[in-house]
Every structure is written in C-alpha cells, then in structure tokens.
Motif scaffolding. Structure first.
Motif, PDB file in Angstrom:
ATOM      1  N   TYR A  20       0.805  -1.219   0.000  1.00 22.33           N
ATOM      2  CA  TYR A  20       0.000   0.000   0.000  1.00 22.33           C
ATOM      3  C   TYR A  20       0.841   1.272   0.000  1.00 22.33           C
ATOM      4  O   TYR A  20       0.286   2.377   0.040  1.00 22.33           O
ATOM      5  CB  TYR A  20      -0.940   0.001   1.217  1.00 22.33           C
ATOM      6  N   MET A  21       2.171   1.116  -0.034  1.00 20.16           N
ATOM      7  CA  MET A  21       3.067   2.265  -0.089  1.00 20.16           C
ATOM      8  C   MET A  21       3.721   2.333  -1.466  1.00 20.16           C
ATOM      9  O   MET A  21       4.300   1.337  -1.928  1.00 20.16           O
ATOM     10  CB  MET A  21       4.143   2.158   0.995  1.00 20.16           C
ATOM     11  N   GLU A  22       3.635   3.480  -2.126  1.00 18.73           N
ATOM     12  CA  GLU A  22       4.206   3.657  -3.471  1.00 18.73           C
ATOM     13  C   GLU A  22       5.711   3.869  -3.344  1.00 18.73           C
ATOM     14  O   GLU A  22       6.255   4.961  -3.579  1.00 18.73           O
ATOM     15  CB  GLU A  22       3.541   4.849  -4.168  1.00 18.73           C
ATOM     16  N   THR A  23       6.392   2.798  -2.936  1.00 17.63           N
ATOM     17  CA  THR A  23       7.842   2.802  -2.734  1.00 17.63           C
ATOM     18  C   THR A  23       8.361   1.438  -3.157  1.00 17.63           C
ATOM     19  O   THR A  23       7.602   0.574  -3.602  1.00 17.63           O
ATOM     20  CB  THR A  23       8.189   3.014  -1.247  1.00 17.63           C
ATOM     21  N   TYR A  24       9.631   1.221  -2.975  1.00 16.50           N
ATOM     22  CA  TYR A  24      10.136  -0.143  -3.066  1.00 16.50           C
ATOM     23  C   TYR A  24       9.653  -0.888  -1.833  1.00 16.50           C
ATOM     24  O   TYR A  24       9.455  -0.301  -0.762  1.00 16.50           O
ATOM     25  CB  TYR A  24      11.665  -0.158  -3.133  1.00 16.50           C
ATOM     26  N   GLY A  25       9.442  -2.182  -1.973  1.00 15.31           N
ATOM     27  CA  GLY A  25       8.940  -2.951  -0.841  1.00 15.31           C
ATOM     28  C   GLY A  25       9.312  -4.414  -0.929  1.00 15.31           C
ATOM     29  O   GLY A  25       9.641  -4.925  -2.002  1.00 15.31           O
ATOM     30  N   PHE A  26       9.270  -5.079   0.199  1.00 13.49           N
ATOM     31  CA  PHE A  26       9.619  -6.489   0.261  1.00 13.49           C
ATOM     32  C   PHE A  26       8.772  -7.136   1.360  1.00 13.49           C
ATOM     33  O   PHE A  26       8.915  -6.817   2.538  1.00 13.49           O
ATOM     34  CB  PHE A  26      11.107  -6.651   0.590  1.00 13.49           C
ATOM     35  N   HIS A  27       7.860  -8.026   0.944  1.00 15.62           N
ATOM     36  CA  HIS A  27       7.054  -8.795   1.890  1.00 15.62           C
ATOM     37  C   HIS A  27       7.785 -10.111   2.111  1.00 15.62           C
ATOM     38  O   HIS A  27       7.733 -11.008   1.277  1.00 15.62           O
ATOM     39  CB  HIS A  27       5.657  -9.022   1.299  1.00 15.62           C
ATOM     40  N   THR A  28       8.486 -10.229   3.233  1.00 18.40           N
ATOM     41  CA  THR A  28       9.390 -11.358   3.437  1.00 18.40           C
ATOM     42  C   THR A  28       8.672 -12.497   4.164  1.00 18.40           C
ATOM     43  O   THR A  28       7.449 -12.586   4.148  1.00 18.40           O
ATOM     44  CB  THR A  28      10.633 -10.922   4.227  1.00 18.40           C
ATOM     45  N   ILE A  29       9.448 -13.364   4.797  1.00 15.52           N
ATOM     46  CA  ILE A  29       8.875 -14.498   5.525  1.00 15.52           C
ATOM     47  C   ILE A  29       8.797 -14.175   7.011  1.00 15.52           C
ATOM     48  O   ILE A  29       9.316 -13.163   7.480  1.00 15.52           O
ATOM     49  CB  ILE A  29       9.668 -15.786   5.270  1.00 15.52           C
ATOM     50  N   HIS A  30       8.156 -15.052   7.742  1.00 15.46           N
ATOM     51  CA  HIS A  30       7.811 -14.786   9.139  1.00 15.46           C
ATOM     52  C   HIS A  30       9.027 -14.462  10.005  1.00 15.46           C
ATOM     53  O   HIS A  30       9.916 -15.275  10.176  1.00 15.46           O
ATOM     54  CB  HIS A  30       7.087 -16.010   9.709  1.00 15.46           C
ATOM     55  N   GLY A  31       9.051 -13.250  10.531  1.00 19.92           N
ATOM     56  CA  GLY A  31      10.074 -12.842  11.481  1.00 19.92           C
ATOM     57  C   GLY A  31      11.396 -12.415  10.894  1.00 19.92           C
ATOM     58  O   GLY A  31      12.293 -12.011  11.628  1.00 19.92           O
ATOM     59  N   ARG A  32      11.524 -12.478   9.553  1.00 19.86           N
ATOM     60  CA  ARG A  32      12.846 -12.245   8.941  1.00 19.86           C
ATOM     61  C   ARG A  32      13.012 -10.861   8.323  1.00 19.86           C
ATOM     62  O   ARG A  32      14.025 -10.589   7.685  1.00 19.86           O
ATOM     63  CB  ARG A  32      13.124 -13.300   7.875  1.00 19.86           C
ATOM     64  N   ALA A  33      12.062  -9.961   8.531  1.00 21.58           N
ATOM     65  CA  ALA A  33      12.193  -8.620   7.970  1.00 21.58           C
ATOM     66  C   ALA A  33      13.484  -7.922   8.416  1.00 21.58           C
ATOM     67  O   ALA A  33      14.143  -7.269   7.602  1.00 21.58           O
ATOM     68  CB  ALA A  33      10.975  -7.775   8.323  1.00 21.58           C
ATOM     69  N   PRO A  34      13.897  -8.025   9.689  1.00 23.16           N
ATOM     70  CA  PRO A  34      15.147  -7.372  10.092  1.00 23.16           C
ATOM     71  C   PRO A  34      16.370  -7.884   9.335  1.00 23.16           C
ATOM     72  O   PRO A  34      17.284  -7.103   9.014  1.00 23.16           O
ATOM     73  CB  PRO A  34      15.253  -7.697  11.582  1.00 23.16           C
ATOM     74  N   VAL A  69      16.430  -9.187   6.230  1.00 18.62           N
ATOM     75  CA  VAL A  69      16.367  -8.663   4.864  1.00 18.62           C
ATOM     76  C   VAL A  69      16.693  -7.168   4.859  1.00 18.62           C
ATOM     77  O   VAL A  69      17.424  -6.680   3.994  1.00 18.62           O
ATOM     78  CB  VAL A  69      14.982  -8.928   4.245  1.00 18.62           C
ATOM     79  N   ALA A  70      16.172  -6.444   5.827  1.00 23.27           N
ATOM     80  CA  ALA A  70      16.434  -5.008   5.910  1.00 23.27           C
ATOM     81  C   ALA A  70      17.920  -4.728   6.101  1.00 23.27           C
ATOM     82  O   ALA A  70      18.461  -3.759   5.541  1.00 23.27           O
ATOM     83  CB  ALA A  70      15.636  -4.400   7.060  1.00 23.27           C
ATOM     84  N   THR A  71      18.596  -5.569   6.851  1.00 24.53           N
ATOM     85  CA  THR A  71      20.039  -5.397   7.053  1.00 24.53           C
ATOM     86  C   THR A  71      20.784  -5.554   5.730  1.00 24.53           C
ATOM     87  O   THR A  71      21.680  -4.772   5.407  1.00 24.53           O
ATOM     88  CB  THR A  71      20.566  -6.421   8.078  1.00 24.53           C
ATOM     89  N   GLY A  72      20.387  -6.555   4.948  1.00 19.75           N
ATOM     90  CA  GLY A  72      21.012  -6.746   3.637  1.00 19.75           C
ATOM     91  C   GLY A  72      20.763  -5.579   2.709  1.00 19.75           C
ATOM     92  O   GLY A  72      21.670  -5.118   1.998  1.00 19.75           O
ATOM     93  N   VAL A  73      19.534  -5.058   2.722  1.00 22.56           N
ATOM     94  CA  VAL A  73      19.191  -3.914   1.874  1.00 22.56           C
ATOM     95  C   VAL A  73      20.035  -2.699   2.255  1.00 22.56           C
ATOM     96  O   VAL A  73      20.589  -2.004   1.395  1.00 22.56           O
ATOM     97  CB  VAL A  73      17.686  -3.591   1.999  1.00 22.56           C
ATOM     98  N   LYS A  74      20.149  -2.441   3.547  1.00 22.32           N
ATOM     99  CA  LYS A  74      20.870  -1.260   4.018  1.00 22.32           C
ATOM    100  C   LYS A  74      22.364  -1.370   3.751  1.00 22.32           C
ATOM    101  O   LYS A  74      23.025  -0.368   3.428  1.00 22.32           O
ATOM    102  CB  LYS A  74      20.611  -1.067   5.517  1.00 22.32           C
ATOM    103  N   LEU A  75      22.921  -2.565   3.859  1.00 20.47           N
ATOM    104  CA  LEU A  75      24.348  -2.746   3.578  1.00 20.47           C
ATOM    105  C   LEU A  75      24.627  -2.624   2.082  1.00 20.47           C
ATOM    106  O   LEU A  75      25.681  -2.139   1.672  1.00 20.47           O
ATOM    107  CB  LEU A  75      24.826  -4.103   4.097  1.00 20.47           C
ATOM    108  N   ALA A  76      23.684  -3.086   1.253  1.00 26.93           N
ATOM    109  CA  ALA A  76      23.865  -2.991  -0.198  1.00 26.93           C
ATOM    110  C   ALA A  76      23.781  -1.550  -0.672  1.00 26.93           C
ATOM    111  O   ALA A  76      24.492  -1.142  -1.594  1.00 26.93           O
ATOM    112  CB  ALA A  76      22.811  -3.842  -0.913  1.00 26.93           C
ATOM    113  N   ASN A  77      22.908  -0.764  -0.034  1.00 29.13           N
ATOM    114  CA  ASN A  77      22.763   0.647  -0.405  1.00 29.13           C
ATOM    115  C   ASN A  77      22.430   1.451   0.850  1.00 29.13           C
ATOM    116  O   ASN A  77      21.266   1.657   1.177  1.00 29.13           O
ATOM    117  CB  ASN A  77      21.668   0.823  -1.452  1.00 29.13           C
ATOM    118  N   PRO A  78      23.449   1.927   1.576  1.00 31.68           N
ATOM    119  CA  PRO A  78      23.216   2.654   2.828  1.00 31.68           C
ATOM    120  C   PRO A  78      22.403   3.937   2.667  1.00 31.68           C
ATOM    121  O   PRO A  78      21.887   4.465   3.657  1.00 31.68           O
ATOM    122  CB  PRO A  78      24.644   2.975   3.316  1.00 31.68           C
TER     123      PRO A  78
END
Length: 343
Positions: free
Chosen positions: A65-79, A81-90
């Motif tokens: 529902y947000m007009e941005t990049y997004g990632f609906h991950t698996i149960h409990g693993r959002a942190p 995935v978010a760490t990988g995203v932030k390290l790839a592009n701080p």
C-alpha cells in the motif's frame, strides 16, 4: 541553455498505490497507514529512495500500500532482509513493519540483533496483543488471562513488553504511539530524524479478535491516563493536575498531585530523552496505577552498523586491486601443520 527542473515536494497521495487495502473494516492499521503516508512528504522523503520491508501478519501487507520499493518477506525475517538492503545501499531509507507476533516471537532473535547492531532504520511494531491473521490466538504480548483459540481457559504466560525488550536489546531510540492519535506523525518524524535503529511500538486495535483492549487509555474519555512525553518538559498528565516524580527512597517513579500548576514544587521530573535509567522506569511503569507513557521515551544516538561496515570495507580494500580471476583460482584447500592436542 539548460533549464532547471523544479522538483515538486510529494503529497500524501503520491505515497498511495493502486492496490485495494484489505484489512478488516475499522482496523487500526488503516489509521497507521494514513499517518505514515502523511508523514513521508513532511520529512522530505522520496518514493524512489524509500523501502518498506515486512514479515508475516496483518500489518505486513503494508508494503503493498506504499508507493515505494517494498519487500514482503517471511515470518520474522524482515530485520535480516532489511540489514542486507541497508548494507547494499546505505543511502536507502528503510522502514520495517512488523507485529507483536512477527517481531517478538519467531522474529524475536532477528529483532534483537538488528537493534543491538544499530542499523539505521525505523522499526514500526504494531501491537494488538493478539495473532489477528491466524484467527485470534494469543501472542507474546497478550495479557495473562487472555482467552483465545489457543488459550481457551486463559493465558498463563507473562506478556513481553516490547519497549522493555527493545531497551534491553540495546536500542538507542524507543517510542510509543497510538494508531488513531493525532500525535503519531510527530513520533514517526522523531524516529526518522534519529540516526540508528528507531523502535516504535504502536498500540493498534484489532476490532475482530481483541477489540478495545487499549480502551482504558486510548478512548477519548480516558485521555487523562496518557502521559505524552516531550524532551525538556515536565512529565504531566490528567490535564496537568498530576505528574511523575522520583521516589528517592525506593528509587522508583511515583505519582504526585500538582497544585495550581506548580509542578516544580511537586517534584515532577523534566523529561530527558537521553536518560536511559529513567527510560527504563518509564517502559516498566505499570498501567493502571500509572498512566501509559507515550511519545519518545529514549533517544541517544550512537554510530550505526552500516557506517562501520562501509568504513571497514574501505580500509580493507585500500591499496588493493580487485582481481576476480585470482580469487576464483585460489581454490578451497589448505594445510593444517599444527599437531593436534594430545588426548
């Protein structure tokens, strides 16, 4: 001659997608979604530089529902995935959407490590004290005695306190908000301004499985039970007639009466967001005898995880030439020359 293109600030409408918002009618998630969409233009965010990452649960539909990049991950693993995203592009602005079950049960381990590492992101934990998506089982934050399909005789578990958990995990920013409250955008702005992991617990009403569980302090008639904290301001509530003071004998907080607005004479504490000891007292403050502490409870920035990683990688590669072929040809064998320890 080149013409300068003026970039217009975004509006809340720019952050809405064409997807049908599919939550139960009356769900508090709608109010949180609108609050976030209103906040994004005000903090100067841009959709192309923003990422929303979620796990599993009702709240985790948020990225659709947000007009941005997004990632609906698996149960409990959002942190993770978010760490990988932030390290790839701080430079990306990363927001994590989770719930009391997703973030504190199966994802508790991931949430803890993200907070202690101090990844520069915002963690919005929607707390409705129930598992809504899977039809109302009790969650890590459900109160003792909660009746649900998985606890038909009432839960005997002692509930987790999200903000106490975050503080114990090393979070440098901790705040609380209410789904439908007008102050929620200001809490989100403060979280975004913080450099590091910002943890926000949002009390969110589940109208189907746990309706009005927060009514004792969220209902308009019960607004006197809310303690909205502001840095540099006295901790007053109930229309300024009561305040929070320090019991110096027991080293705990206590409620005092404020007569004719003289909060200083009553010994009311002035809120200092960098005071971790008082923040711990506030998150542990039991509701009922005390009001519910809301707003920014703790804000004391520290160096971020991704900045340390970037600096380390830069130092490690200084003066070296990248050679992929040499790396591939290096092989995976080695010789152990040291004799084993005698048994």
């Amino acid at each position: 001659m080149n013409e300068i293109t003026t970039i217009k600030p975004s509006t809340p409408k720019d952050w809405e997608t064409d997807q049908e918002v599919r939550w139960c009618p009356g769900c508090g998630d709608y109010a949180i979604l609108k609050a976030v969409q209103r906040t994004m233009p005000e903090i100067g965010a841009t959709p192309e530089n923003t990422v929303f990452i979620s796990g599993i649960g009702c709240s985790s539909r948020f990225p659709y529902y947000m007009e941005t990049y997004g990632f609906h991950t698996i149960h409990g693993r959002a942190p993770a995935v978010a760490t990988g995203v932030k390290l790839a592009n701080p430079d990306l602005d990363v927001w994590i959407i989770t719930g009391d079950g997703d973030g504190l049960s199966i994802g508790g381990n991931h949430t803890m490590h993200l907070l202690r590492r101090n990844l520069n992101c915002q963690v919005l934990l929607f707390n409705n004290e129930i598992y809504g998506l899977t039809k109302g089982q009790y969650s890590p934050t459900s109160r003792e005695g909660t009746r649900s399909p998985s606890t038909p005789f009432g839960s005997v578990d002692h509930p987790a306190k999200p903000c106490a958990y975050a503080l114990g995990s090393g979070a440098r920013f901790i705040a609380r908000g209410i789904d439908v409250h007008k102050n929620l955008p200001s809490v989100l702005k403060a979280a975004h301004a913080h450099q590091g992991a910002a943890f926000i617990e949002i009390f969110q009403n589940c109208i189907v499985y746990n309706d009005d569980v927060f009514a004792p302090f969220t209902e308009k008639a019960n607004a006197g039970h809310q303690l909205w904290l502001e840095h540099g301001q006295p901790m007053l509530f109930a229309g300024g007639t009561k305040g929070i003071a320090l019991d110096t004998e027991r080293l705990t907080l206590k409620i005092v009466d404020v007569v004719e607005g003289d909060w200083q004479a009553a010994g009311v504490i002035v809120h200092n967001v960098a005071n971790r000891t008082v923040a711990h007292m506030l998150v542990e403050m039991p509701f009922g005898p005390f009001p519910m502490a809301l707003g920014v409870l703790y804000d004391d920035p520290a160096p971020t995880f991704e900045s340390a990683v970037v600096a380390q990688n830069r130092a490690a590669s200084e003066g070296k030439v990248a050679d992929l072929q040499k790396l591939v040809s290096k092989g995976q064998t080695w010789m152990v020359e040291k004799e084993p320890h005698a048994m």
